[in-house]
Design an enzyme around this catalytic site. Structure first.
Site, PDB file in Angstrom:
ATOM      1  N   GLY A  97      47.395  35.472  38.164  1.00 16.35           N
ATOM      2  CA  GLY A  97      47.392  36.251  37.022  1.00 16.35           C
ATOM      3  C   GLY A  97      46.330  37.696  36.847  1.00 16.35           C
ATOM      4  O   GLY A  97      45.790  38.515  37.585  1.00 16.35           O
ATOM      5  N   CYS A  98      46.435  37.637  35.697  1.00 17.81           N
ATOM      6  CA  CYS A  98      45.072  38.891  35.494  1.00 17.81           C
ATOM      7  C   CYS A  98      43.804  38.626  35.672  1.00 17.81           C
ATOM      8  O   CYS A  98      43.253  37.494  35.940  1.00 17.81           O
ATOM      9  CB  CYS A  98      44.179  39.034  33.472  1.00 17.81           C
TER      10      CYS A  98
END
Length: 178
Positions: A11-12
């Site tokens: 993800g981020c």
């Protein structure tokens, strides 16, 4: 001391960076991009989802203090490896769950951990397992992002809970605070 590098996408990159900066034996954490087909992509290009890159962190760690296996166990605890190309509200191939192994030994460990984690999650694990590719450091303003902006909305509501989960579940692996 034996240094190794691990490259992980979950993800981020702000989330992974914040978590791994807290781990004993992790000496350096850098946010970046890998797995795509554009040289030196910008954050804006990666966010468009057309470069093929994933947001990742490159971890330099001392494997006498923490093993690659332990790093992967943390990885599978702090993100959802069962959602294809997304983590929460972050959607797109740039947010995929991925392990970019640096050696045959890392590949073997990653395969074992993925197989073990399949018994932990209710849905199939979709984590990409690929040989290391060209890695590009993200722009300077992405480095140490959570430490610099802990009250920013995304950091407060998405990153901070992951750091809190780490501190609760892996307290023995967290660096002492001064």
């Amino acid at each position: 001391m034996t240094k190794e590098v691990a490259v992980l996408g979950g993800g981020c990159f702000w989330c992974l960076e914040a978590v791994y900066q807290e781990i004993k034996g992790v000496e350096h954490v850098e946010s970046g991009y890998t797995g795509g087909h554009v040289d030196n992509p910008s954050y804006e290009q990666v966010c468009e989802g057309t470069t093929g890159h994933a947001e990742v962190v490159a971890l330099t760690f001392d494997n006498e203090k923490i093993s690659y296996r332990e790093l992967l166990e943390i990885f599978f605890t702090i993100h959802d490896p069962t959602t294809l190309n997304r983590q929460g509200n972050d959607v797109g191939t740039q947010y995929r769950s991925a392990i970019y192994y640096q050696s045959p030994q890392q590949k073997e460990v990653a395969e074992k951990v993925v197989a073990e984690m399949a018994n932990v999650w209710d849905a199939p694990i979709v984590t990409e397992l690929s040989a290391a590719e060209t890695y590009y450091k993200a722009e300077d303003y992405h480095q140490n992002y959570f430490r610099q902006h802990p009250l920013q909305g995304y950091c407060a509501f998405v990153v901070a809970p992951k750091v809190a989960k780490l501190r609760k579940m892996f307290i023995d692996k967290v660096k002492a605070t001064s």
